[in-house]
Design a protein around this motif. Structure first.
Motif, mmCIF file in Angstrom:
data_model
loop_
_atom_site.group_PDB
_atom_site.id
_atom_site.type_symbol
_atom_site.label_atom_id
_atom_site.label_comp_id
_atom_site.label_asym_id
_atom_site.label_seq_id
_atom_site.Cartn_x
_atom_site.Cartn_y
_atom_site.Cartn_z
ATOM 1 N N UNK A 113 0.805 -1.196 0.000
ATOM 2 C CA UNK A 113 0.000 0.000 0.000
ATOM 3 C C UNK A 113 0.849 1.261 0.000
ATOM 4 N N UNK A 114 1.918 1.233 0.730
ATOM 5 C CA UNK A 114 2.488 2.499 1.125
ATOM 6 C C UNK A 114 3.950 2.717 0.824
ATOM 7 N N UNK A 119 1.775 6.070 8.697
ATOM 8 C CA UNK A 119 0.378 5.734 8.876
ATOM 9 C C UNK A 119 -0.537 6.950 8.752
ATOM 10 N N UNK A 120 -0.083 8.045 9.286
ATOM 11 C CA UNK A 120 -0.957 9.200 9.373
ATOM 12 C C UNK A 120 -1.223 9.856 8.028
ATOM 13 N N UNK A 122 -1.961 8.459 5.188
ATOM 14 C CA UNK A 122 -2.598 7.606 4.196
ATOM 15 C C UNK A 122 -4.025 7.273 4.589
ATOM 16 N N UNK A 123 -4.893 7.258 3.616
ATOM 17 C CA UNK A 123 -6.253 6.795 3.881
ATOM 18 C C UNK A 123 -6.804 6.117 2.636
ATOM 19 N N UNK A 124 -7.953 5.524 2.770
ATOM 20 C CA UNK A 124 -8.522 4.768 1.668
ATOM 21 C C UNK A 124 -9.901 5.291 1.308
ATOM 22 N N UNK A 125 -10.210 5.257 0.039
ATOM 23 C CA UNK A 125 -11.523 5.672 -0.442
ATOM 24 C C UNK A 125 -12.044 4.608 -1.398
ATOM 25 N N UNK A 142 -10.876 0.087 -4.400
ATOM 26 C CA UNK A 142 -10.432 0.853 -3.240
ATOM 27 C C UNK A 142 -9.189 1.636 -3.632
ATOM 28 N N UNK A 144 -6.088 3.888 -2.468
ATOM 29 C CA UNK A 144 -5.266 4.268 -1.325
ATOM 30 C C UNK A 144 -4.600 5.602 -1.668
ATOM 31 N N UNK A 147 -2.037 11.621 1.614
ATOM 32 C CA UNK A 147 -2.420 13.028 1.787
ATOM 33 C C UNK A 147 -1.315 13.942 1.297
ATOM 34 N N UNK A 200 -2.937 9.428 -5.546
ATOM 35 C CA UNK A 200 -3.223 7.991 -5.586
ATOM 36 C C UNK A 200 -1.922 7.197 -5.575
ATOM 37 N N UNK A 201 -1.795 6.282 -4.637
ATOM 38 C CA UNK A 201 -0.584 5.468 -4.636
ATOM 39 C C UNK A 201 -0.859 3.995 -4.889
#
Lengths: 207, 207
Positions: A113-114, A119-120, A122-125, A142, A144, A147, A200-201
């Motif tokens: 994912x990253x 952690x802070x 990154x979020x998912x939509x 989904x 990932x 920000x 987008x990653x």
DNA sequence: TGACATACCACACAAATGTGTGGTATGTTC
DNA sequence: GAACATACCACACATTTGTGTGGTATGTCA
């Protein structure tokens, strides 16, 4: 309304405060180490360890958390945890042997994912609509997102539009000005005001 | 052979005993909770906490492990670990609030890749080629495959062809016979002999 | 009103856990 | 032989962390 069958697993009702405690535990478990009772209290602003224990008691009682007595940081989430998947071969590059001996490496969530992001950031939509199909991004995929307040030309970004809608589009620059482009000829480019909220990653699709 | 440049990062040399300590830490970190110093000693048969501290010291010095002083279980692996990502909203469903309180849930590897499947049944392949672009599967995507000897009509499957090549295609049945179809008009359907080795359950793409 | 849940605090104490000092013994390298 | 790494142990002590008791205050339900 009445007489309706409930087939979904009921989520236990949590008060907002209880939710915050649970979310902090989730965050810490995911990030590195489950918190101590005092660390929870510190984060949430409780001055007594007893208060935190009260919260843990209800979370345990509601089945969301497990604990081992008298062990430090021994808080477990009932929700499932992540793990690794072997990469066995590359498709069309020959016959992969499905035995363990042939494992080339492991895909893990972090890597997948990253990369090396924290952690802070990154979020998912979940993607809705078909405006990015030509970029291989389909409805209900989904996304990932890392920000970021800006991005480069041709990056795919999550952008906040004037009407408070968030959309996933390709960022384009033309004559020094940026606009958003869908990856689907039936959608027109967006020239109105927008704000990049992230880049987008990773895309994930489940079948 | 000689004179070859080594560009890979050198793995530090570990004695077998040091390796065992590291492996135990890995195991515990992966399973649930990093161990305490005494737990390591117990597992490895050391009767003194000092012994364990000596081992940790070398592992830290060799860059394999990090620690926070005076904190229980605060042993981190330098290797990356997996973790969870918050799902904050659904794209185009409104403005997601990036604060903690708005977290809808978590995406984790288990959930993402496998649903409720076991570890042994699943592997990953990297996609090569553009034969599935119309299904949103692009070159270099990672395909997560559940091992199965068969699949249903319209499933996307990993199949082993006669020439020992593995390919990702859509399974089609026509008149009781199965064949493979690309999701790209420039590829012809495959009617030759093949064997289904698994079913596509997840696609992952990194940007 | 009583019973009960939520939402806290203070504080003493016990258990778990990390730190540190000082040992022994066996090798290898220079 | 000196210097150094590996591979341990014992034990005291400090700190962190969990446990437990007993409070206060507010609200809801019946």
């Amino acid at each position: 309304m009445c007489g309706m069958f409930i087939t979904m697993k009921e989520k236990p009702y949590l008060t907002p405060k209880q939710e915050r405690v649970l979310n902090f535990i989730r965050k810490r478990v995911g990030e590195r180490l489950p918190p101590t009772i005092r660390e929870i209290g510190e984060e949430l602003g409780f001055k007594s360890t007893g208060t935190v224990r009260d919260y843990l008691k209800v979370l345990i009682q509601k089945g969301l958390v497990k604990r081992m007595n008298s062990k430090s940081r021994a808080i477990e989430l009932t929700e499932r945890a992540s793990f690794k998947i072997p990469i066995i071969g590359t498709i069309m590059a020959g016959k992969p042997n499905l035995a363990y001996e042939e494992i080339q490496g492991y895909v893990d969530a972090d890597d997948l994912f990253l990369g090396r992001l924290g952690f802070d950031d990154v979020f998912a939509l979940r993607v809705k609509g078909d405006s990015m199909v030509d970029a291989g991004i389909l409805d209900s995929d989904i996304a990932i997102i890392k920000k970021r307040p800006n991005a480069d030309n041709n990056d795919i970004v999550a952008a906040l539009l004037d009407n408070n809608e968030v959309t996933l589009k390709r960022l384009r620059s033309k004559g020094g000005k940026f606009h958003l482009e869908a990856a689907n000829p039936s959608y027109a480019p967006i020239f109105e005001e927008f704000k990049v909220i992230g880049k987008l990653i990773t895309v994930i699709r489940k079948y």
